[in-house]
Design a protein around this motif. Sequence first.
Motif, PDB file in Angstrom:
ATOM      1  N   LEU A 167     -49.639  16.933  19.794  1.00 40.43           N
ATOM      2  CA  LEU A 167     -48.671  17.584  20.908  1.00 40.43           C
ATOM      3  C   LEU A 167     -48.039  16.478  21.506  1.00 40.43           C
ATOM      4  O   LEU A 167     -46.795  16.726  21.711  1.00 40.43           O
ATOM      5  CB  LEU A 167     -49.557  18.277  21.959  1.00 40.43           C
ATOM      6  CG  LEU A 167     -48.726  19.199  22.641  1.00 40.43           C
ATOM      7  CD1 LEU A 167     -48.151  20.150  21.991  1.00 40.43           C
ATOM      8  CD2 LEU A 167     -49.339  19.486  24.043  1.00 40.43           C
ATOM      9  N   TRP A 168     -48.475  15.268  21.800  1.00 40.29           N
ATOM     10  CA  TRP A 168     -47.534  14.144  22.204  1.00 40.29           C
ATOM     11  C   TRP A 168     -46.626  13.986  21.367  1.00 40.29           C
ATOM     12  O   TRP A 168     -45.482  13.606  21.492  1.00 40.29           O
ATOM     13  CB  TRP A 168     -48.484  12.808  22.325  1.00 40.29           C
ATOM     14  CG  TRP A 168     -49.455  12.865  23.271  1.00 40.29           C
ATOM     15  CD1 TRP A 168     -49.804  13.862  24.129  1.00 40.29           C
ATOM     16  CD2 TRP A 168     -50.492  11.996  23.353  1.00 40.29           C
ATOM     17  NE1 TRP A 168     -50.971  13.500  24.960  1.00 40.29           N
ATOM     18  CE2 TRP A 168     -51.328  12.287  24.391  1.00 40.29           C
ATOM     19  CE3 TRP A 168     -50.939  10.617  22.692  1.00 40.29           C
ATOM     20  CZ2 TRP A 168     -52.728  11.668  24.966  1.00 40.29           C
ATOM     21  CZ3 TRP A 168     -52.039   9.916  23.154  1.00 40.29           C
ATOM     22  CH2 TRP A 168     -52.784  10.253  24.038  1.00 40.29           C
ATOM     23  N   PHE A 193     -43.771  16.466  21.643  1.00 35.39           N
ATOM     24  CA  PHE A 193     -42.777  16.017  22.645  1.00 35.39           C
ATOM     25  C   PHE A 193     -41.948  14.741  22.228  1.00 35.39           C
ATOM     26  O   PHE A 193     -40.844  14.770  22.794  1.00 35.39           O
ATOM     27  CB  PHE A 193     -43.548  15.756  23.888  1.00 35.39           C
ATOM     28  CG  PHE A 193     -44.041  16.983  24.819  1.00 35.39           C
ATOM     29  CD1 PHE A 193     -43.001  17.414  25.791  1.00 35.39           C
ATOM     30  CD2 PHE A 193     -44.973  17.630  24.420  1.00 35.39           C
ATOM     31  CE1 PHE A 193     -43.466  18.614  26.552  1.00 35.39           C
ATOM     32  CE2 PHE A 193     -45.342  18.997  24.920  1.00 35.39           C
ATOM     33  CZ  PHE A 193     -44.387  19.358  26.124  1.00 35.39           C
ATOM     34  N   ALA A 194     -42.494  13.803  21.619  1.00 37.17           N
ATOM     35  CA  ALA A 194     -41.977  12.753  21.597  1.00 37.17           C
ATOM     36  C   ALA A 194     -40.898  12.680  20.384  1.00 37.17           C
ATOM     37  O   ALA A 194     -39.609  12.340  20.495  1.00 37.17           O
ATOM     38  CB  ALA A 194     -42.932  11.531  20.881  1.00 37.17           C
ATOM     39  N   THR A 209     -38.025  15.104  21.727  1.00 38.72           N
ATOM     40  CA  THR A 209     -37.045  14.325  22.834  1.00 38.72           C
ATOM     41  C   THR A 209     -36.199  13.330  21.818  1.00 38.72           C
ATOM     42  O   THR A 209     -35.148  13.311  22.256  1.00 38.72           O
ATOM     43  CB  THR A 209     -38.159  13.621  23.830  1.00 38.72           C
ATOM     44  OG1 THR A 209     -38.714  14.442  24.463  1.00 38.72           O
ATOM     45  CG2 THR A 209     -37.076  12.801  24.619  1.00 38.72           C
ATOM     46  N   VAL A 219     -48.115  10.239  28.077  1.00 40.35           N
ATOM     47  CA  VAL A 219     -47.260  10.055  27.120  1.00 40.35           C
ATOM     48  C   VAL A 219     -46.263  11.168  27.262  1.00 40.35           C
ATOM     49  O   VAL A 219     -44.841  11.143  27.240  1.00 40.35           O
ATOM     50  CB  VAL A 219     -47.854  10.286  25.713  1.00 40.35           C
ATOM     51  CG1 VAL A 219     -46.798  10.493  24.631  1.00 40.35           C
ATOM     52  CG2 VAL A 219     -48.556   8.989  25.349  1.00 40.35           C
ATOM     53  N   ILE A 220     -46.510  12.338  27.582  1.00 35.83           N
ATOM     54  CA  ILE A 220     -45.792  13.264  27.682  1.00 35.83           C
ATOM     55  C   ILE A 220     -44.773  13.541  29.090  1.00 35.83           C
ATOM     56  O   ILE A 220     -43.762  13.586  28.988  1.00 35.83           O
ATOM     57  CB  ILE A 220     -46.636  14.958  27.844  1.00 35.83           C
ATOM     58  CG1 ILE A 220     -47.150  15.132  26.205  1.00 35.83           C
ATOM     59  CG2 ILE A 220     -45.681  16.069  28.269  1.00 35.83           C
ATOM     60  CD1 ILE A 220     -47.884  16.315  25.959  1.00 35.83           C
ATOM     61  N   GLU A 252     -42.217  11.072  28.146  1.00 32.22           N
ATOM     62  CA  GLU A 252     -40.911  11.626  27.200  1.00 32.22           C
ATOM     63  C   GLU A 252     -40.192  12.849  27.948  1.00 32.22           C
ATOM     64  O   GLU A 252     -38.928  12.620  27.789  1.00 32.22           O
ATOM     65  CB  GLU A 252     -41.732  12.631  26.051  1.00 32.22           C
ATOM     66  CG  GLU A 252     -42.544  11.683  25.200  1.00 32.22           C
ATOM     67  CD  GLU A 252     -41.975  10.576  24.543  1.00 32.22           C
ATOM     68  OE1 GLU A 252     -40.844  10.373  24.483  1.00 32.22           O
ATOM     69  OE2 GLU A 252     -42.797   9.477  23.966  1.00 32.22           O
ATOM     70  N   MET A 253     -40.926  13.482  29.070  1.00 29.47           N
ATOM     71  CA  MET A 253     -40.071  14.330  29.832  1.00 29.47           C
ATOM     72  C   MET A 253     -39.081  13.568  30.695  1.00 29.47           C
ATOM     73  O   MET A 253     -37.929  13.823  30.902  1.00 29.47           O
ATOM     74  CB  MET A 253     -40.889  15.222  30.537  1.00 29.47           C
ATOM     75  CG  MET A 253     -41.811  16.086  29.822  1.00 29.47           C
ATOM     76  SD  MET A 253     -40.767  17.576  29.128  1.00 29.47           S
ATOM     77  CE  MET A 253     -40.874  18.639  30.397  1.00 29.47           C
ATOM     78  N   ILE A 311     -37.583  10.627  30.226  1.00 27.42           N
ATOM     79  CA  ILE A 311     -36.248  10.240  29.211  1.00 27.42           C
ATOM     80  C   ILE A 311     -35.573  11.537  29.042  1.00 27.42           C
ATOM     81  O   ILE A 311     -34.351  11.216  29.326  1.00 27.42           O
ATOM     82  CB  ILE A 311     -36.785   9.518  27.908  1.00 27.42           C
ATOM     83  CG1 ILE A 311     -37.921   8.248  28.340  1.00 27.42           C
ATOM     84  CG2 ILE A 311     -35.993   9.212  26.906  1.00 27.42           C
ATOM     85  CD1 ILE A 311     -37.228   7.041  28.471  1.00 27.42           C
ATOM     86  N   LEU A 312     -36.370  12.383  28.645  1.00 25.98           N
ATOM     87  CA  LEU A 312     -35.197  13.643  28.095  1.00 25.98           C
ATOM     88  C   LEU A 312     -34.583  14.334  29.473  1.00 25.98           C
ATOM     89  O   LEU A 312     -33.443  14.423  29.292  1.00 25.98           O
ATOM     90  CB  LEU A 312     -36.520  14.974  27.755  1.00 25.98           C
ATOM     91  CG  LEU A 312     -35.859  16.499  27.491  1.00 25.98           C
ATOM     92  CD1 LEU A 312     -34.915  15.946  26.060  1.00 25.98           C
ATOM     93  CD2 LEU A 312     -36.673  17.191  27.012  1.00 25.98           C
TER      94      LEU A 312
END
Lengths: 465, 183
Positions: free
Chosen positions: A164-165, A168-169, A172, B104-105, B108-109, B111-112
Amino acid sequence: MQQAAGNPRDLGPSVIGPGHDLGSVTDKITSIVLKRETPRGWWIGLGVCLSLAGVLLIAIVKLLADGVGVWGLNVPVGWGFAIINFVWWIGIGHAGTLISAILLLFRQEWRTSINRFAEAMTIFAVMCAGIFPLLHVGRPWLAYWLLPYPNTMALWPQFRSPLLWDVFAVSTYATVSLLFWYIGLIPDFATLRDRAKSKPFKVAYGMLALGWRGAARHWERYETAYLLLAGLATPLVVSVHTVVSFDFAVGIIPGWHATIMPPYFVAGAIYSGFAMVMTLAIPLRAVFGLKDFITMRHLQNMAKIILATDLIVAYGYAMEAFFAWYSGNKYESGMMWGRMVGPYWWAYWSLMLCNVAIPQLLWFKRVRSNVLVLFIICLIVNVGMWLERFVIVVTSLSRDFLPSSWDMYAGTKWDWMLYIGTIGLFGTLVFLFIRFLPMISIFEMRTLVPKSEAGTEASGFEEVE
Amino acid sequence: MKKPKPQSGDSFGYLAEFPDQHKLLDAIHTCRDAGYRKMEAYTPLPVHEVWEALGHTSPLAKLVLGGGITGALVGFGMQYYASAVHYPINIGGRPFNSWPSFIVITFEMTILFAALTAVFGMLALNGLPRPHHPVFDVPEFDNASRDRFFLLVPWYDPIYDRGHVEQLFDAMHPLSLNEVFHP
């Protein structure tokens, strides 16, 4: 870099050919897009790539009709071509971000003429990469289940899973790469709008330019946004391949469960990405007469980066072998021994040849100055990096902890068609890009002009080729 | 002093064309010395000296920081809410809020959200997309995206006076000088 621009003799060939001014740079790059006749080679190339993209379509239809059983996957190798190709494509994309963001922050001005198509390459590579996990989920029309959204099943995705990471990675990364690319294109769209002769093109480029008029107030915010995006993309690109490596490293499979995976994957991504940039740049500069803009200096610098990242990758291979022995773990050493002399020995030793032995030629300046040899080395590197992922995925899975379940794996013709098809899709997008969009950033090339005038007067060297 | 709302055909300002950034900078300084404060320059490439001479600064960097912090809070909050509040599952007594797995998420959020703020913030502050602007009516302005530098003294400058601007610009011998009108 300021010193380098003032004293180019130290660094070899310059980043822009002599005798260019703001107008000539603009005209030369816009003419590639706006001139009426299309080179015959472009039609041939597009035709070949479109045919291969058709193969992709056939492979996808077959897969959706019959299910993932048409692939060569089975117990114990449940991850095959889909993961290999996903990692391969994602890695190729990373060079684009590295060139456009990291080299921008380090003020490496030579990046300017290669960043636009390197960014395009990133986006196209990520699109190709995305196809594989999307199809691998088996029912792509339910792929939105991977996203957290309020649903009547009251279910959430597993936030603790590297898979799941990855969602998102990669999403993004795709979004930020696309924004970065588009933002960079806006001033160039304005140039094309003002230069285009035919009404439909004028309107199309005008809409894409969003009414850009080059106001100083706009430029100031634009540059702030561009630099901030570069600063954001830099940790992002490192995180993406790190997360991709977590897909492996968090598992307990021998050969995957290693702390060296993230840096080794990131270096490998940059290595393969630069090889792909060279694979595209070398033919493009010859066909479109861009040797003034993509000079030998660019090719030599990229060759040096390929060599440097190759040494990191080679260190990764050495450490894998070392720790397999040093850990005293029989599963680890069994895995390593299996890679070297087991049924997949040919893959392992071809990998060593492609990724460790042949790139050492780049130590020699004569090799770095020979365009044809560079091109061949880059093709070999692309093959080598594919083999690396094959070795990691397949050799580790095919011999798991229980010898009774060991089995061989090979891709079926549908696996190969899907893989070759994505290469066709990538090529199709590249060909469309070079015909309809400026493949070199025009406004950034303008910023190089005064320096190049000063530099060439001082030294008066010629392009070495 | 509030200016009356301009009508179609009223003067929008004077637009002078220069061959390079040095001439443009000289012109900016001359106009500043004459008291003009709301000038706008148009350049084919980003030139720091020009926007410094015009006195522009933008709050974009702060907005992007705000966007990044929002992204981090949303990213972590979503995972915390899902795992510890809305659907907690006890697996062998492991903590519901297993924050290391959420990094990690969250990253990423961050950065997004920051990247989206940078791009759409820049466009919004610049008032783009805006397909038409009065300066586009000047034929020479096509070269603003090629190799020419332009300076506009607009109608909304507090001391804008058509005769004076024209006289001032004429003395600098620009490549071209045009009056721009409201559409």
